[in-house]
Enzyme design. Sequence first.
Site, short mmCIF file in Angstrom:
data_model
loop_
_atom_site.label_atom_id
_atom_site.label_comp_id
_atom_site.label_asym_id
_atom_site.label_seq_id
_atom_site.Cartn_x
_atom_site.Cartn_y
_atom_site.Cartn_z
CB CYS A 197 58.28 21.37 62.87
SG CYS A 197 57.72 19.85 62.09
CB CYS B 277 55.27 19.75 64.08
SG CYS B 277 56.88 18.96 63.96
#
Length: 112
Positions: A36, A39
């Site tokens: 991600c 993230c």
Amino acid sequence: MRTYTEGVAEVTDADFDAEVLAAGRPVLVKFTAEWCGPCRQLTPVLAAIAAEESERLRVVEIDVDRNPETTVRYGVLATPTLMVFRAGEPVKSIVGARPKRRLLQDLEDVLA
């Protein structure tokens, strides 16, 4: 429990209840994944908040791929999802990355 980033510990399905739900102060949980991108963008932001707000807030992260039980239990469908737990209950949920200033504004009521 491993620490990926300074001040941000990793929790798992096995220790989530003890580390998050039983904590004596609010805990910000970052539901994350290695693949991600947003993230990863949040990582330094959360490290800074963990350092600055350590008296009022604990910051941890949990990998959604390796910890499906907790991910399903709290209905996390997207990464990153930030969830604040207080006294064993989720009290706030924020989906998506944001700059530090905006995130602190979003957390004002929790930190008050």
